[in-house]
Design a protein around this motif. Sequence first.
Motif, mmCIF file in Angstrom:
data_model
loop_
_atom_site.group_PDB
_atom_site.id
_atom_site.type_symbol
_atom_site.label_atom_id
_atom_site.label_comp_id
_atom_site.label_asym_id
_atom_site.label_seq_id
_atom_site.Cartn_x
_atom_site.Cartn_y
_atom_site.Cartn_z
ATOM 1 N N GLY A 9 62.605 40.655 112.031
ATOM 2 C CA GLY A 9 62.214 40.406 110.804
ATOM 3 C C GLY A 9 60.916 41.013 110.375
ATOM 4 N N ALA A 10 60.792 42.147 111.000
ATOM 5 C CA ALA A 10 59.940 43.204 110.739
ATOM 6 C C ALA A 10 60.214 43.788 109.246
ATOM 7 C CB ALA A 10 59.772 44.353 112.016
ATOM 8 N N ARG A 11 59.033 44.527 108.875
ATOM 9 C CA ARG A 11 59.129 45.033 107.364
ATOM 10 C C ARG A 11 58.470 46.440 107.763
ATOM 11 N NH1 ARG A 11 55.789 41.140 103.695
ATOM 12 N NH2 ARG A 11 54.891 40.930 106.018
ATOM 13 N N VAL A 12 59.351 47.443 107.485
ATOM 14 C CA VAL A 12 58.889 48.734 107.758
ATOM 15 C C VAL A 12 58.913 49.687 106.411
ATOM 16 C CG1 VAL A 12 59.037 50.987 109.166
ATOM 17 C CG2 VAL A 12 59.609 48.846 110.139
ATOM 18 N N VAL A 13 57.792 50.473 106.133
ATOM 19 C CA VAL A 13 57.676 51.306 104.877
ATOM 20 C C VAL A 13 57.568 52.592 105.544
ATOM 21 C CG1 VAL A 13 56.491 51.767 102.726
ATOM 22 C CG2 VAL A 13 57.225 49.429 103.389
#
Length: 242
Positions: A9-13
Amino acid sequence: MQEWVRSTGARVVVVFEGRDAAGKGGVIKRVTEYLSPRVAHIVALPVPTERQRGQWYFQRYIEQLPAAGEISLFDRSWYNRAGVERVMGFCTQDEYHRFLHQCPIFERMLVEDGVYLYKYWFSVSDTEQQRRFRARANDPMRRWKLSPMDLESITRWEDYSRAKDEMFVHTDIPEARWRIVESDDKRRARINMIADLLAAVPYQEIPTQKVEIPKRPSSRGYQRPPRDLQQYVPDFAAKLLR
């Protein structure tokens, strides 16, 4: 890395910035080539609408940020204000200075909330940029990539350099450093950027189950309808082979 993002559930930008023809689009294409479009999203926003111009500047970019288990790749980003808008006069001095003040705060908020934020600046020389512009102008398949704004950037090379330097002074913060990619050699730039991203994201290998392909069951009498009842695409490839 993709499976780690999805399962944890990581969020990467990932922000891709640089001069016109610096190679951002080609790198993004290689990054996403083997990624699922359900996980990795390319964000390339058009010119803001009249309603968006009346919003808080960062608002339309916030809508594109990833949810849990997603990667957002920004083909240009909120840094438009510090680059093209600054140089071409598309924003006021107050709007520009407000951006330089708010941008580090905005990015710190993202990082504090658990977003993995990586910012890449693709650096291309003036001679190589002009060579790429000429190649686009002479190639009908790529001529659409050459806009009037691109041509204008040639005459404003030093203005863009000063704008980039000032942008770095205010936004190269410890929580989200600028990562500079030398991009005169496109292939090296793509390899270097991808290797750096994989080294920066703290992913771990996620065990996956071996996929077993089931056997096809025996026929139960199905017969395909006659081909002449349906419309087929002509076999143009056969003509090419002949």
